[in-house]
Design a protein around this motif. Structure first.
Motif, PDB file in Angstrom:
ATOM      1  N   LEU A 127      47.886  46.154  29.236  1.00 11.51           N
ATOM      2  CA  LEU A 127      48.840  47.006  29.945  1.00 11.51           C
ATOM      3  C   LEU A 127      48.892  48.413  29.348  1.00 11.51           C
ATOM      4  O   LEU A 127      49.115  49.394  30.065  1.00 11.51           O
ATOM      5  N   CYS A 128      48.684  48.501  28.043  1.00  3.72           N
ATOM      6  CA  CYS A 128      48.716  49.805  27.377  1.00  3.72           C
ATOM      7  C   CYS A 128      47.451  50.618  27.625  1.00  3.72           C
ATOM      8  O   CYS A 128      47.466  51.845  27.490  1.00  3.72           O
ATOM      9  N   THR A 129      46.356  49.947  27.968  1.00  7.34           N
ATOM     10  CA  THR A 129      45.071  50.647  28.116  1.00  7.34           C
ATOM     11  C   THR A 129      44.580  50.725  29.549  1.00  7.34           C
ATOM     12  O   THR A 129      43.799  51.611  29.884  1.00  7.34           O
ATOM     13  N   GLU A 130      44.988  49.772  30.410  1.00  5.20           N
ATOM     14  CA  GLU A 130      44.543  49.763  31.804  1.00  5.20           C
ATOM     15  C   GLU A 130      45.729  50.084  32.705  1.00  5.20           C
ATOM     16  O   GLU A 130      46.560  49.230  32.977  1.00  5.20           O
ATOM     17  N   LYS A 156      39.087  43.936  29.378  1.00 12.18           N
ATOM     18  CA  LYS A 156      40.416  43.794  28.776  1.00 12.18           C
ATOM     19  C   LYS A 156      41.341  42.975  29.677  1.00 12.18           C
ATOM     20  O   LYS A 156      42.094  42.124  29.200  1.00 12.18           O
ATOM     21  N   ILE A 157      41.253  43.232  30.981  1.00 13.72           N
ATOM     22  CA  ILE A 157      42.060  42.463  31.935  1.00 13.72           C
ATOM     23  C   ILE A 157      41.555  41.026  32.008  1.00 13.72           C
ATOM     24  O   ILE A 157      42.345  40.082  32.105  1.00 13.72           O
ATOM     25  N   MET A 158      40.233  40.860  31.948  1.00 17.58           N
ATOM     26  CA  MET A 158      39.665  39.513  31.985  1.00 17.58           C
ATOM     27  C   MET A 158      40.118  38.700  30.777  1.00 17.58           C
ATOM     28  O   MET A 158      40.451  37.512  30.905  1.00 17.58           O
ATOM     29  N   VAL A 159      40.160  39.323  29.598  1.00 16.59           N
ATOM     30  CA  VAL A 159      40.637  38.636  28.392  1.00 16.59           C
ATOM     31  C   VAL A 159      42.105  38.245  28.544  1.00 16.59           C
ATOM     32  O   VAL A 159      42.512  37.136  28.184  1.00 16.59           O
ATOM     33  N   ALA A 160      42.914  39.158  29.101  1.00 16.25           N
ATOM     34  CA  ALA A 160      44.340  38.870  29.296  1.00 16.25           C
ATOM     35  C   ALA A 160      44.532  37.682  30.241  1.00 16.25           C
ATOM     36  O   ALA A 160      45.313  36.760  29.953  1.00 16.25           O
ATOM     37  N   ALA A 192      43.331  47.086  39.494  1.00 15.29           N
ATOM     38  CA  ALA A 192      42.325  46.360  38.700  1.00 15.29           C
ATOM     39  C   ALA A 192      42.809  44.971  38.306  1.00 15.29           C
ATOM     40  O   ALA A 192      42.008  44.114  37.927  1.00 15.29           O
ATOM     41  N   TRP A 193      44.126  44.736  38.401  1.00 17.29           N
ATOM     42  CA  TRP A 193      44.693  43.438  38.022  1.00 17.29           C
ATOM     43  C   TRP A 193      44.655  42.430  39.170  1.00 17.29           C
ATOM     44  O   TRP A 193      44.947  41.254  38.967  1.00 17.29           O
ATOM     45  N   LYS A 194      44.301  42.869  40.365  1.00 14.09           N
ATOM     46  CA  LYS A 194      44.313  41.972  41.518  1.00 14.09           C
ATOM     47  C   LYS A 194      43.187  40.944  41.433  1.00 14.09           C
ATOM     48  O   LYS A 194      42.059  41.273  41.105  1.00 14.09           O
TER      49      LYS A 194
END
Length: 361
Positions: free
Chosen positions: A240-243, A43-47, A248-250
């Motif tokens: 942001l709503c799920t992670e 999900k973060i990778m998609v963002a 994990a965003w670094k």
């Protein structure tokens, strides 16, 4: 002779561009495996992917199309918003959730439904003509069936292992994440995962139809930039709503950064802009017919860089995919030739009518 060669080269441009696009998409799959194997959240990778796509395409659109870009209307913005949903935030996240609940094999098989779904939608919306009684119609239907059948063979049938080459290169140094996905798949909701896989394929098919619509009224880079902006906002909000774990965003100087830059700038940026250019000239069905070729590219790349083995099923499926692709391309070329001749005939008749009207007292 020179004129004939020039026309032939002009006609082959969309084909060559689509082959390049599928090769680039094959690279996305390799980076996707490496990043998820490193433990990166999909999900973060998609963002991040959508954000990098927007960051790269907005300057290109402003520089290259600032004179040719028409006024941004409400219709264009709405189309871009839904393109961002169906071609970015929704389709990629549905794919990831289906992968977690089922298996990579199942999700790969679902993506092979995209050409058939796009074909059906294009016929319903009268963007393509079925004309099943004509050779052109039969070629398009047969080609779509052959491509899907070949992709299914490549996905589900292995057969005897083939040692064509050996590079002794394996970029996956550990398999912790793969084991996690496998455990999730075995204990997850298979029915829900199957539904999400089909929904992902439907989302991509809708995206191709909408992309063909937008390509007719808005230039390639600007259309891709608008879509990327919408998709990045949607994907970031969802992530942001799920992670909730901010660590994990670094992004460091590692495979995660390389993955989001490549998938964003190349995959969701430049390649989508090229697809928009092709869609304007050949339509949504032409683009979707190349998707089964992606499996062939991934199979070869996997054998070269991830030590994945090729089997008889891989070769047999590749043959069916190439035959199906050729059949669709033949049908589309004949269809375009007929359309060109009809337009030329109509223009000639209209010109004759104007000349006669001018002569008459």
């Amino acid at each position: 002779m020179a004129g004939t060669f020039s026309k032939l080269l002009e006609g082959l441009k969309p084909v060559m561009v689509m082959v390049i696009i599928q090769i680039a998409f094959g690279g996305i799959n390799i980076f996707y495996k490496l990043a998820t194997n490193d433990g990166m959240s999909v999900k973060i990778m998609v963002a991040y992917r959508m954000m990098f796509a927007a960051a790269s395409m907005v300057p290109l659109a402003l520089i290259l199309e600032w004179k040719s870009r028409p006024k941004l209307t409400r219709r264009i913005f709405i189309l871009s918003f839904f393109l961002g949903i169906f071609g970015g935030s929704l389709s990629h996240n549905l794919y990831a959730e289906s992968l977690a609940l089922t298996s990579a094999t199942f999700v790969a098989a679902m993506t092979n439904l995209i050409p058939a779904m796009t074909f059906v939608m294009a016929i319903i919306l009268r963007m393509e003509s079925l004309a099943i009684r004509t050779n052109v119609g039969k070629a398009k239907v047969l080609g779509t069936i052959l491509s899907i059948g070949g992709a299914m063979i490549l996905t589900f049938y292995k057969g005897v292992e083939m040692n064509i080459w050996s590079t002794n290169i394996n970029l996956l140094h550990h398999h912790h994440h793969d084991m996690t996905v496998s455990q999730q798949s075995s204990s997850g909701n298979q029915a829900l995962g199957g539904f999400l896989g089909v929904a992902s394929a439907v989302s991509m098919a809708i995206w191709m139809i909408l992309q063909a619509k937008l390509s007719m009224v808005y230039p390639s880079y600007s259309a891709t930039a608008l879509m990327s902006i919408c998709a990045s906002i949607q994907s970031v909000v969802y992530a942001l709503c799920t992670e909730r774990d901010w660590s994990a965003w670094k992004l460091g100087w590692n495979i995660r950064l390389v993955t989001v830059v490549y998938t964003g700038v190349v995959g969701s940026g430049l390649m989508v802009a090229l697809m928009t250019w092709v869609a304007r000239r050949r339509g949504a069905l032409f683009i979707s017919s190349f998707y089964p070729l992606l499996l062939v590219v991934v199979a070869i790349a996997g054998s070269l860089m991830l030590e994945e083995k090729l089997h008889v099923g891989s070769m047999l499926g590749a043959v069916f995919i190439i035959l199906g692709l050729y059949s669709v391309l033949w049908g589309k070329s004949k269809e375009m030739m007929t359309t060109t001749q009809l337009n030329a005939f109509k223009s000639s008749k209209e010109s004759e009518s104007r000349d006669i009207a001018a002569v008459e007292p």
